[in-house]
Design a protein around this motif. Structure first.
Motif, PDB file in Angstrom:
ATOM      1  N   ALA A  15      -7.960  71.956  -8.610  1.00  0.00           N
ATOM      2  CA  ALA A  15      -7.212  71.045  -9.478  1.00  0.00           C
ATOM      3  C   ALA A  15      -7.599  69.629  -9.059  1.00  0.00           C
ATOM      4  CB  ALA A  15      -5.716  71.254  -9.335  1.00  0.00           C
ATOM      5  N   ILE A  16      -8.375  68.955  -9.899  1.00  0.00           N
ATOM      6  CA  ILE A  16      -8.817  67.593  -9.613  1.00  0.00           C
ATOM      7  C   ILE A  16      -7.824  66.649 -10.293  1.00  0.00           C
ATOM      8  CG2 ILE A  16     -10.727  65.965  -9.700  1.00  0.00           C
ATOM      9  CD1 ILE A  16     -11.422  68.529  -8.221  1.00  0.00           C
ATOM     10  N   PHE A  17      -7.258  65.721  -9.517  1.00  0.00           N
ATOM     11  CA  PHE A  17      -6.223  64.870 -10.102  1.00  0.00           C
ATOM     12  C   PHE A  17      -6.193  63.497  -9.445  1.00  0.00           C
ATOM     13  CE2 PHE A  17      -4.388  67.164  -6.561  1.00  0.00           C
ATOM     14  CZ  PHE A  17      -3.578  66.251  -5.913  1.00  0.00           C
ATOM     15  N   ALA A  18      -5.603  62.546 -10.178  1.00  0.00           N
ATOM     16  CA  ALA A  18      -5.368  61.209  -9.642  1.00  0.00           C
ATOM     17  C   ALA A  18      -3.953  61.170  -9.098  1.00  0.00           C
ATOM     18  CB  ALA A  18      -5.551  60.156 -10.733  1.00  0.00           C
ATOM     19  N   GLY A  19      -3.818  60.805  -7.835  1.00  0.00           N
ATOM     20  CA  GLY A  19      -2.498  60.755  -7.221  1.00  0.00           C
ATOM     21  C   GLY A  19      -1.736  59.502  -7.614  1.00  0.00           C
ATOM     22  N   THR A  20      -0.495  59.429  -7.199  1.00  0.00           N
ATOM     23  CA  THR A  20       0.313  58.244  -7.485  1.00  0.00           C
ATOM     24  C   THR A  20      -0.233  57.008  -6.779  1.00  0.00           C
ATOM     25  OG1 THR A  20       1.795  58.862  -5.675  1.00  0.00           O
ATOM     26  CG2 THR A  20       2.418  59.566  -7.897  1.00  0.00           C
ATOM     27  N   ASP A  21      -1.140  57.228  -5.796  1.00  0.00           N
ATOM     28  CA  ASP A  21      -1.800  56.126  -5.104  1.00  0.00           C
ATOM     29  C   ASP A  21      -3.115  55.731  -5.781  1.00  0.00           C
ATOM     30  OD1 ASP A  21      -3.268  58.374  -4.564  1.00  0.00           O
ATOM     31  OD2 ASP A  21      -3.196  58.191  -2.385  1.00  0.00           O
ATOM     32  N   TRP A  25      -8.002  63.394  -5.894  1.00  0.00           N
ATOM     33  CA  TRP A  25      -7.787  64.477  -4.937  1.00  0.00           C
ATOM     34  C   TRP A  25      -8.342  65.776  -5.503  1.00  0.00           C
ATOM     35  CZ3 TRP A  25      -4.953  63.777  -0.288  1.00  0.00           C
ATOM     36  CH2 TRP A  25      -4.367  62.510  -0.142  1.00  0.00           C
ATOM     37  N   ASP A  26      -8.756  66.653  -4.619  1.00  0.00           N
ATOM     38  CA  ASP A  26      -9.223  67.990  -4.976  1.00  0.00           C
ATOM     39  C   ASP A  26      -8.266  68.994  -4.344  1.00  0.00           C
ATOM     40  OD1 ASP A  26     -10.497  70.375  -5.451  1.00  0.00           O
ATOM     41  OD2 ASP A  26     -12.321  69.895  -4.328  1.00  0.00           O
ATOM     42  N   LEU A  40     -10.497  62.594  -2.146  1.00  0.00           N
ATOM     43  CA  LEU A  40     -11.884  62.311  -2.473  1.00  0.00           C
ATOM     44  C   LEU A  40     -12.119  60.819  -2.213  1.00  0.00           C
ATOM     45  CD1 LEU A  40     -11.945  64.461  -5.711  1.00  0.00           C
ATOM     46  CD2 LEU A  40     -12.940  65.056  -3.493  1.00  0.00           C
ATOM     47  N   VAL A  41     -12.304  60.517  -0.964  1.00  0.00           N
ATOM     48  CA  VAL A  41     -12.300  59.144  -0.457  1.00  0.00           C
ATOM     49  C   VAL A  41     -13.269  58.240  -1.224  1.00  0.00           C
ATOM     50  CG1 VAL A  41     -12.690  57.701   1.575  1.00  0.00           C
ATOM     51  CG2 VAL A  41     -11.623  59.932   1.826  1.00  0.00           C
ATOM     52  N   ALA A  77     -19.371  66.120  -2.073  1.00  0.00           N
ATOM     53  CA  ALA A  77     -19.905  64.886  -1.466  1.00  0.00           C
ATOM     54  C   ALA A  77     -19.337  63.677  -2.203  1.00  0.00           C
ATOM     55  CB  ALA A  77     -21.428  64.885  -1.520  1.00  0.00           C
ATOM     56  N   PRO A  78     -18.018  63.450  -2.092  1.00  0.00           N
ATOM     57  CA  PRO A  78     -17.387  62.382  -2.882  1.00  0.00           C
ATOM     58  C   PRO A  78     -17.845  60.981  -2.520  1.00  0.00           C
ATOM     59  CG  PRO A  78     -15.856  63.259  -1.255  1.00  0.00           C
ATOM     60  CD  PRO A  78     -17.053  64.166  -1.260  1.00  0.00           C
TER      61      PRO A  78
END
Length: 201
Positions: A15-21, A25-26, A40-41, A77-78
């Motif tokens: 589940a690839i998503f954008a966090g509240t920050d 993230w993966d 995913l830095v 490899a983010p």
């Protein structure tokens, strides 16, 4: 909160998503419930990312940066992230004001579809590690809803369906070996929501 993108790679569901920050993230879902997420830095977005699995099993991610540029990386490899305009001539037009869509075509190459700042739809294709120039795929149509893309069947490389602004008509743009074909209407019933596509086995 933004909707995640879920893909299956091998025996794992990501589940690839954008966090509240705003970081991407993966999250790997565990069969017993729950899961663990890896940051995913170096990749941030205020919009939902798109993800797709390559024929070799690698998870590819495309997202819109805060500068409206599109960025791409492989989840393993983010830190190796590329602007889709990298390696292209000056004046490259790959910018968006909405979340992109991503799929692997029938030829095994990735296709990113994005909403241009002019309201029209465009696509870029990946060959190796180089993305191609933006191609207009919606003709004179504009849309305000997210399009849907799927790897092609029946001779096409990829298929896109979107809802035309104004009359809500469902329109189909097809990528073939000779390029993107002019969009055609596939449903005369006015649609009010974003479409979805699925490829049957």
């Amino acid at each position: 909160t933004l909707a995640p993108t879920a893909v299956r790679a091998g025996g794992a569901v990501h589940a690839i998503f954008a966090g509240t920050d705003t970081n991407l993230w993966d999250g790997v879902v565990q069969a017993t419930g729950g899961g663990a997420a890896t940051k995913l830095v170096g990749n941030t977005s205020a919009l939902a990312p798109a993800a797709a699995v390559a024929p070799d099993g690698a998870v590819h991610v495309v997202y819109a940066g805060t500068n409206q540029h599109l960025y791409w990386f492989v989840a393993s490899a983010p830190a190796t992230v590329h602007d889709l305009c990298d390696g292209q001539p000056a004046g490259c037009f790959i910018v968006t004001d909405a979340a992109p869509q991503l799929a692997f075509g029938a030829d095994g190459n990735a296709v990113a579809v994005f909403h241009g700042t002019d309201g029209k739809l465009y696509a870029s294709r990946l060959a190796g590690t180089q993305w191609g120039a933006a191609a207009a795929i919606s003709g004179g149509d504009t849309t305000t809803l997210a399009p849907a893309i799927v790897g092609g069947v029946g001779g096409s490389l990829a298929d896109v369906v979107y809802v035309r602004a104004g009359d809500g008509a469902a329109r189909h743009a097809q990528l073939t070996a000779s390029g993107w074909q002019p969009p055609i209407t596939v449903a005369v019933t006015a649609l009010t929501g974003a479409p979805a596509l699925a490829r049957a086995p």
